[in-house]
Design an enzyme around this catalytic site. Structure first.
Site, mmCIF file in Angstrom:
data_model
loop_
_atom_site.group_PDB
_atom_site.id
_atom_site.type_symbol
_atom_site.label_atom_id
_atom_site.label_comp_id
_atom_site.label_asym_id
_atom_site.label_seq_id
_atom_site.Cartn_x
_atom_site.Cartn_y
_atom_site.Cartn_z
ATOM 1 C CG ASN A 7 30.610 20.289 30.512
ATOM 2 O OD1 ASN A 7 31.147 21.347 30.207
ATOM 3 N ND2 ASN A 7 30.464 19.901 31.763
ATOM 4 N NE ARG A 90 28.572 23.515 32.926
ATOM 5 C CZ ARG A 90 29.744 23.716 33.513
ATOM 6 N NH1 ARG A 90 30.813 23.116 33.078
ATOM 7 N NH2 ARG A 90 29.842 24.513 34.545
ATOM 8 C CG HIS A 180 27.701 24.760 40.548
ATOM 9 N ND1 HIS A 180 28.380 25.149 41.676
ATOM 10 C CD2 HIS A 180 28.620 24.160 39.757
ATOM 11 C CE1 HIS A 180 29.649 24.798 41.574
ATOM 12 N NE2 HIS A 180 29.824 24.192 40.404
ATOM 13 N NE ARG A 241 36.823 28.594 40.671
ATOM 14 C CZ ARG A 241 35.881 27.739 40.245
ATOM 15 N NH1 ARG A 241 34.892 27.382 41.057
ATOM 16 N NH2 ARG A 241 35.919 27.251 39.031
ATOM 17 C CD GLU A 385 26.212 19.946 36.745
ATOM 18 O OE1 GLU A 385 27.044 19.125 37.177
ATOM 19 O OE2 GLU A 385 26.466 21.150 36.612
#
Ligand code: AMP
Length: 398
Positions: A7, A90, A180, A241, A385
């Site tokens: 990743n 990823r 996601h 965010r 993940e």
């Protein structure tokens, strides 16, 4: 088969080596501060974590250091690099081109580059990881790209279209994509397994609540809506965010503060969310402590986070005409009992009932958080993940 899962970010590279037969993690870690100075964290299964400070001018040196650590005669977990049979990467944005994972070829790299305009911070960094692995491991090793956006490509038009002139969709592909996806897919499937139900018959809501946070409605095994949009900025109030705001606020703040687009976007991405609201921290642990000590703004930030999440869940219950299970996952979802309780309290009207004592005690495990009487089960399902990427990789290269 041993799979190296990568990743790759702009200055970091997270990795795991997973044996796909036993699904055991043989080693994992991260390279940090790539291009600045360089730090390798390496943790072999059952062994001590090692930290090595070493120059990593580019990701290629970082990949080399990871591979050296993996075959180190003392602390390595592999005898030779031949024991790595595939690499799973990823990849963040696959646009409309990728509705599933794919074996990485030169054409795929080109197509991912073409999606880079949609994810300028992520896609180029992801591809640097792909190139670095090709350089160090050679071009013959099979590599698979697993996209954050792919799972959401099943969304219907009414969910992904924005109410703006159609030409912007036609010309520039402006639409909701969602992120996601690997986590939403893994968690929704796992939740159905935990309940002993058929995935294809279930209406699942997954709350992936981490520093970045999104909620997804999964109906009959397919994502039908999700809270992030063209970029990860849409939707929930996150760590830093803003999530959804009136676009007019962007113009207003820009004018008042004499900022250009980059300036306001930086505020919305990096200085907003619970960090901006509390003025204290983006980390929910800090906010929980501050709230306990009577800090009103931290309390408000956490309340805003819960309220926005509950609104999305409510809208997805409508979108699916019901819900069979609600799941919490990721850093906040797996650790912060107050946030889980705060969100679920909004659904008392539907007969959702948390086992409050149990909810307070558990962290990071697969568990049912609701009481046996609850009309809808609420589960905690730790996301994984890397394992999901490993499984996708094996499925495509075997
Ligand atoms: P993630 O992005 O999934 O790695 O989640 C990171 C976030 O999870 C952190 O910023 C924290 O806010 C939150 N988190 C991690 N551990 C805890 C904890 N023990 N209690 C509350 N929040 C936590």
């Amino acid at each position: 088969m041993n799979v190296l899962v990568i990743n790759c970010g702009s200055s970091s590279l997270k990795y795991q080596v997973i044996n796909s037969d036993s699904e055991e993690v043989l080693a994992k870690g991260i390279c940090e501060r790539i291009g600045i100075d360089g730090r390798l964290v390496y943790k072999p299964e059952g062994g001590e974590k090692e930290i090595t400070e070493a120059a990593m001018p580019t990701h290629t040196e970082a990949v080399r250091m990871v591979l050296d650590a993996l075959v180190n005669p003392k602390t390595g977990v592999l005898k030779s690099l031949d024991e790595i049979e595939a690499v799973g990467h990823r990849l963040v944005h696959g646009g409309e081109k990728f509705a599933s994972s794919t074996v990485i070829t030169e054409e795929v790299i080109k197509a991912v580059e073409e999606c880079s305009e949609l994810a300028p911070l992520h896609n180029p960094a992801n591809l640097i990881g792909v190139r670095a692995c090709q350089e160090v491991l050679g071009k013959d090793i099979p590599m698979v790209g697993v996209f954050d956006t792919a799972f959401h490509q099943t969304m219907p038009e009414e969910a992904y279209m924005y109410g703006i002139p159609y030409k912007y969709y036609e010309q520039y592909k402006v639409r909701k994509y969602g992120f996601h996806g690997t986590s939403h897919s893994y968690v929704s499937k796992r939740a159905c397994e935990m309940l002993g139900k058929n995935y294809e018959d279930m209406k699942v809501i997954v709350c992936h609540l981490g520093n970045g946070a999104s909620i997804c409605a999964v109906k009959n095994g397919k994502s039908i809506d999700t809270s992030m949009g063209l970029s990860p900025l849409e939707g929930l109030t996150m760590g830093t965010r803003s999530g959804d705001i009136d676009p007019s606020a962007v113009e207003y703040i820009a004018k008042k503060e004499n900022l250009d687009f980059d300036g306001v976007m930086n505020i919305l991405n990096k200085e907003s969310g619970v960090y901006g609201l509390s003025g204290l921290s983006s980390d929910f642990r800090d906010l929980e402590l501050a709230e306990e000590k009577g800090d009103e703004r931290s309390k408000m930030a956490r309340a805003v986070f819960c309220y926005r999440a509950a609104k999305y869940i409510g809208s997805y219950i409508t979108a699916m005409n019901g819900v069979d299970v609600i799941c919490f996952t990721a850093g906040v979802g797996e650790n912060d009992w107050g946030i889980r309780e705060g969100i679920c309290e909004y659904f008392g009207y539907m007969g959702i009932e948390m086992d409050k004592e149990l909810n307070k005690k558990v962290r990071g495990i697969e568990v049912t958080l609701s009481t046996p009487e609850s009309k809808i089960p609420v589960l905690m399902v730790p996301t994984n993940e890397e394992l999901a990427i490993c499984r996708e990789t094996v499925a495509l290269v075997k």
